[in-house]
Enzyme design. Structure first.
Site, PDB file in Angstrom:
ATOM      1  N   CYS A  91       0.928  -1.123  -0.058  1.00 19.75           N
ATOM      2  CA  CYS A  91      -0.050  -0.002  -0.037  1.00 19.75           C
ATOM      3  C   CYS A  91       0.916   1.160  -0.103  1.00 19.75           C
ATOM      4  O   CYS A  91       2.163   1.119   0.021  1.00 19.75           O
ATOM      5  CB  CYS A  91      -1.030   0.286   1.308  1.00 19.75           C
ATOM      6  SG  CYS A  91       0.029   0.324   2.930  1.00 19.75           S
TER       7      CYS A  91
ATOM      8  N   CYS B 299       3.582   1.643   2.682  1.00 19.62           N
ATOM      9  CA  CYS B 299       5.005   1.023   2.412  1.00 19.62           C
ATOM     10  C   CYS B 299       5.778   2.117   1.709  1.00 19.62           C
ATOM     11  O   CYS B 299       6.603   2.195   2.269  1.00 19.62           O
ATOM     12  CB  CYS B 299       4.677  -0.400   1.592  1.00 19.62           C
ATOM     13  SG  CYS B 299       3.560  -1.438   2.623  1.00 19.62           S
TER      14      CYS B 299
ATOM     15  N   CYS C 187      46.419 -14.161 -11.330  1.00 16.77           N
ATOM     16  CA  CYS C 187      46.332 -14.948 -10.211  1.00 16.77           C
ATOM     17  C   CYS C 187      45.220 -14.376  -9.493  1.00 16.77           C
ATOM     18  O   CYS C 187      44.467 -13.368  -9.912  1.00 16.77           O
ATOM     19  CB  CYS C 187      47.814 -15.034  -9.051  1.00 16.77           C
ATOM     20  SG  CYS C 187      47.953 -13.093  -8.634  1.00 16.77           S
TER      21      CYS C 187
ATOM     22  N   CYS D  21      44.711 -10.616  -8.705  1.00 18.15           N
ATOM     23  CA  CYS D  21      44.252  -9.868  -9.731  1.00 18.15           C
ATOM     24  C   CYS D  21      42.961  -9.538  -9.852  1.00 18.15           C
ATOM     25  O   CYS D  21      41.855  -8.846  -9.567  1.00 18.15           O
ATOM     26  CB  CYS D  21      44.567 -10.254 -11.079  1.00 18.15           C
ATOM     27  SG  CYS D  21      46.485 -10.526 -11.300  1.00 18.15           S
TER      28      CYS D  21
ATOM     29  N   ASP E 269       8.152 -33.355  -1.468  1.00 16.96           N
ATOM     30  CA  ASP E 269       6.905 -33.328  -1.792  1.00 16.96           C
ATOM     31  C   ASP E 269       6.370 -34.599  -2.516  1.00 16.96           C
ATOM     32  O   ASP E 269       6.785 -35.342  -2.935  1.00 16.96           O
ATOM     33  CB  ASP E 269       6.428 -32.258  -2.525  1.00 16.96           C
ATOM     34  CG  ASP E 269       5.075 -32.061  -3.029  1.00 16.96           C
ATOM     35  OD1 ASP E 269       4.505 -32.179  -1.936  1.00 16.96           O
ATOM     36  OD2 ASP E 269       4.997 -31.962  -4.226  1.00 16.96           O
TER      37      ASP E 269
ATOM     38  N   ASP F 272       7.714 -29.846  -7.216  1.00 15.66           N
ATOM     39  CA  ASP F 272       7.563 -29.382  -8.406  1.00 15.66           C
ATOM     40  C   ASP F 272       6.278 -28.477  -8.452  1.00 15.66           C
ATOM     41  O   ASP F 272       6.188 -28.092  -9.822  1.00 15.66           O
ATOM     42  CB  ASP F 272       7.309 -30.779  -9.261  1.00 15.66           C
ATOM     43  CG  ASP F 272       5.697 -31.226  -9.027  1.00 15.66           C
ATOM     44  OD1 ASP F 272       5.270 -31.155  -7.978  1.00 15.66           O
ATOM     45  OD2 ASP F 272       5.073 -31.849  -9.889  1.00 15.66           O
TER      46      ASP F 272
ATOM     47  N   ASP G 199       4.912 -25.481  -3.746  1.00 12.95           N
ATOM     48  CA  ASP G 199       5.993 -25.852  -2.944  1.00 12.95           C
ATOM     49  C   ASP G 199       7.099 -24.551  -3.177  1.00 12.95           C
ATOM     50  O   ASP G 199       8.201 -24.943  -2.471  1.00 12.95           O
ATOM     51  CB  ASP G 199       6.579 -27.129  -3.846  1.00 12.95           C
ATOM     52  CG  ASP G 199       5.965 -28.190  -3.852  1.00 12.95           C
ATOM     53  OD1 ASP G 199       5.451 -28.524  -2.671  1.00 12.95           O
ATOM     54  OD2 ASP G 199       5.857 -29.004  -4.873  1.00 12.95           O
TER      55      ASP G 199
END
Length: 850
Positions: free
Chosen positions: A14, A17, A82, A85, A497, A705, A709
């Site tokens: 809203c 916020c 290396c 760097c 699940d 899936d 979930d």
């Protein structure tokens, strides 16, 4: 100079916020003004980059409980030698005002930049260039360009190696002549002439070795140090000392020996190491090139009734594409004509061809085996599954695993510490151990500088992560970042699940048992099914869809729905038909909440649930009417996967919204303990259950899936999404299993364990090498040439060890035959009519057409 940034904000509900965020941003030091637009979900912030940067603005929003949507770009970095760097570039990028986070991967030679507002590529390129390196945007499809650059680097190092090796070989012979008695008499006298040695060593030092001087200049200018500084200092000390002895030998007391062979051979050996390292790193990133190579180059499209062959980039969404036997499918789509068997192993890792018919999805880059078919393109270009896989693998290979932070911290202080140790070594030898012997002190000084290279430590983690994520992609395991690959090996609990994960997720109706069925026979079952299916027409739940599908196959006419209400986790309420009959169908909780007596339905519901079926109770107009049951069969490989997880010492839980009896029946089939079966869990409670396990000190993996979930996947330490599931679940997960079966979880954890074991081996040897090598060199027991050889091959050995992961073999995880997919244990679904006189038995079965 003030800057303006537009920040995308998530989580606002809203205008209040927006006001809170605006107030918080305006209170942040360095912010000149902030305006938050609730409708657009954006904040426009004017700020002084000298006083405040992007991470502080993001933290200000996060502190209020809101999210910031950041952009992300990747760049190819050239010239790193290396880990120091990489750290220096990372620090420079993080100083840019809009950058929230920058990650530079030395092994992958990439930089990943997370930012807010706008970030110009030129700004990033300038920041990298100021550190002495090159950067180009890593746009998609630039893998070939990256390969060209890597091959160019290999060719350059090869040319420098040939030059330095050719000029260093006579100096090597001279060194053997000095060390081996009698061997010197076999060599031409000119090899012992210091002026001749100077002529050979100078091109090696300043042509082949110029790369070390150039890198050292940029590094020191930015008040830092890296491997190039050590090499440049060590070889320059040996070279310059030898020049002084050659030119003014009599003026240098005690100076009679030159060390041109030392400086030249060190440069040669280190370039040899860089050459071998560049080749090995190319093999480490081979997974991306393999994936890109899978793409089809052309497509056969139907336009104006004729087949037209076009470049795959020209295929548009909605195009009808023709695929013949033996051809690659160019883009993602849905079959609209014909049928075939498609080899999807290059995407999913599944070796068996999958039958495709009208309505089935096909994936771009997979291979059509047998028949011809026409499909409608649904995803093209960057949206195809292969393009998304490439993006995920690239991002994972460019990410940093937490274990790498240790190596980064060590590397940050390592080079300055080595220079200090080398200086102390020189002083101790010159002043105490061998007073006045400048040559001995110098040789040991050079040996310490050369032996101590942070390259091996910088390569230890990222190279293994690159190979591990690439190996996973070959198996259809998409790991979104190095941190998830690392964390997976710590899992001690995996929560599965039920629907679509352990089971097929395609339930079918098995029983319709009307109350008092003995009076109505099969016709009573048909009437109950018709009312239940009518009520479920507005439901998207798989169980409801199974009931509707069965009614349609029976040829039943469904009645009009006047009112519909889905009660989350419990069932549905609907008013159906001209008679406006109220139908309730769902769990005991749903009916009990409406004050309906379940005594007459309970025995039949219990019987069906004990068979592993989901029993749904039906009430009509406030009175119990019967029970309908739906079964969802267990996937072929689920039981074996659960067993393997348990053998690996991992506790396996099952979570489902189903009632306890049905859940317990499925759990028994796959070998999950009843104590680990979490039943009757509403969708919004799954994440809470995961948190509960984490609160017990467990490291939790969640496998799912579905949309419901997603919160649990995001809450878990590692979320595994079954690739056949919803896009929301896949987006919320950390690891996506393209094969859609639980064996992928086993493979993922095994791969994680192998990768982290490999990383630890690399880190051990890198640390052991330096821990032992530096004291040995400081004590005078190692010549600079031997130190150079050891340093050069330390990096090669670490990368070679990481490449052993390419030979990692996945275990014998269950591989179901995807060409066969039946429901209800392979048998046709039945309508079962209960005989009212004999409870628990059924007769008058009415088959549902398939």
């Amino acid at each position: 100079m003030e800057r303006k940034a537009t920040i995308d904000i998530g989580g606002m509900t809203c205008a209040t916020c927006a006001a809170r965020i605006e107030k918080r941003l305006n209170k942040t030091g360095g912010v000149k003004g902030a305006t938050v637009n609730f409708a657009l979900e954006k904040a426009v912030v004017e700020f002084d980059p000298e006083l405040v940067r992007a991470p502080e603005l993001v933290e200000a929003v996060h502190s209020l409980g809101y999210q910031v949507r950041t952009g992300q770009r990747r760049y190819r970095i050239r010239g790193m030698s290396c880990a120091s760097c990489a750290q220096r570039i990372e620090t420079a990028l993080q100083r840019l005002p809009a950058v929230v986070k920058a990650t530079v991967n030395f092994a992958a030679e990439t930089a990943t930049v997370e930012y807010i507002g706008e970030l110009a590529d030129d700004e990033v390129i300038r920041a990298v260039k100021a550190q002495g390196y090159g950067a180009i945007p890593a746009e998609e499809g630039q893998v070939d360009r990256e390969k060209e650059q890597r091959e160019r680097e290999i060719r350059h190092q090869q040319r420098m190696l040939v030059l330095s090796a050719a000029l260093s070989t006579p100096l090597l012979l001279y060194m053997f002549g000095e060390l081996i008695a009698g061997f010197g008499r076999l060599l031409p006298g000119v090899l012992f002439n210091p002026w001749f040695q100077l002529a050979l060593a100078t091109p090696v030092q300043f042509v082949a070795g110029w790369q070390f001087y150039r890198d050292s200049y940029h590094t020191l200018r930015n008040r830092s140090a890296n491997m190039s500084v050590l090499v440049a200092m060590g070889t320059s000390a040996a070279y310059l000392y030898s020049v002084i002895v050659t030119v003014a030998g009599p003026l240098v007391p005690g100076a009679h020996h030159v060390y041109f062979e030392t400086s030249a051979l060190i440069v040669t050996l280190i370039i040899l190491g860089k050459y071998l390292e560049a080749r090995a790193k190319g093999r480490a990133s081979e997974a991306i090139r393999k994936l890109v190579g899978l793409q089809a180059k052309t497509a056969r499209v139907l336009r104006d009734g004729a087949e037209v062959e076009v470049a795959v980039e020209q295929v548009q969404v909605g195009d009808r594409v023709v695929v013949r036997p033996g051809e690659k499918i160019p883009v993602d789509g849905v079959v609209i004509e014909g049928a075939s068997a498609v080899d999807e192993s290059m995407i999913t890792g599944e070796s068996l061809p999958v039958d495709k018919k009208v309505g089935d999805r096909v994936i771009g880059a997979t291979l059509n085996r047998t028949g011809s078919f026409v499909f409608e393109a649904t995803r093209v270009g960057k949206e195809t599954a292969l393009a998304q896989i490439i993006k995920i693998v690239e991002e994972a290979q460019g990410s940093k695993a937490p274990i790498q932070r240790y190596a980064d911290r060590v590397s940050a202080y390592f080079v300055p510490a080595v220079i200090a140790i080398a200086a102390v070594t020189f002083a101790v030898w010159y002043l105490a151990a061998d007073p006045g012997n400048f040559t001995r002190a110098l040789v040991n000084f050079v040996a310490v500088l050369v032996i101590a290279c942070p390259c091996a430590m910088g390569l230890a983690t990222p190279t293994s992560i690159m190979v591990g994520t690439g190996k996973g992609a070959e198996r259809g395991i998409l790991i979104k970042g190095g941190e998830y690959l690392e964390l997976a090996h710590e899992l001690n609990v995996v929560v599965l699940d039920k629907t679509g994960t352990i089971t097929r997720g395609k339930p079918a109706l098995t029983d319709v048992v009307p109350l008092g069925a003995g009076d109505g026979g099969p016709e009573a079952a048909r009437r109950l099914l018709a009312l239940a299916a009518s009520a479920e027409t507005g439901s998207e739940h798989p169980l409801g869809q199974a009931i509707v599908e069965a009614a349609r196959q029976e040829g039943l006419s469904l009645e009009r729905v006047h009112a519909f209400e889905a009660v989350a986790g419990q069932g549905v309420r609907a008013v159906v038909g001209d008679e406006r009959r109220e139908v309730l169908i769902g769990t005991r909780r749903l009916l009990e909440g409406r004050g309906i007596d379940l005594a007459a339905l309970e025995p039949e519901a219990v019987r069906l649930e004990q068979q592993g079926k989901t029993a749904m109770l039906v009430a009509i107009d406030g009175r119990p009417a019967g029970v309908v049951a739906v079964a969802d069969t267990v996937k072929p490989g689920s039981a074996a996967a659960v067993r393997q997880l348990q053998q690996m010492g991992i506790e396996v839980y099952m979570i489902t919204g189903d009632n306890r009896r049905t859940a317990a029946a499925i759990a028994r089939q796959v070998g999950i303990d009843e104590a680990h079966t979490l039943a009757e869990v509403l969708p919004d409670q799954k994440a809470a259950k995961v948190k509960e396990l984490q609160g017990q000190g467990k490291v939790v993996g969640m496998v799912g899936d579905g949309i419901n979930d997603a919160p649990a996947l995001a809450t878990a330490d590692v979320g595994f999404a079954i690739g056949t599931g919803t896009d929301v679940a896949i987006e919320s997960s950390d690891i996506t299993l393209m094969r859609g079966e639980l064996g992928g979880v086993v493979d993922s954890i095994r791969l994680s364990r192998a990768t982290i074991r490999n990383v630890r081996q690399n880190l051990f040897w890198a640390l052991f090498y330096n821990t032992v090598g530096i004291p040995v060199a400081a004590a005078g027991f190692m010549s600079p040439v031997l130190a150079g050889a050891a340093m050069a091959f330390s990096s090669v050995s670490v990368v070679s060890n990481a490449l052993r992961l390419r030979r990692f073999r996945f275990g014998d995880t269950p591989r179901p035959d995807l060409r066969k997919e039946r429901t209800v244990d392979g048998q046709d679904a039945m309508l079962a009519v209960r005989d009212g006189d004999r409870a628990g038995r059924s007769e008058g079965h009415v088959p549902v057409p398939r």
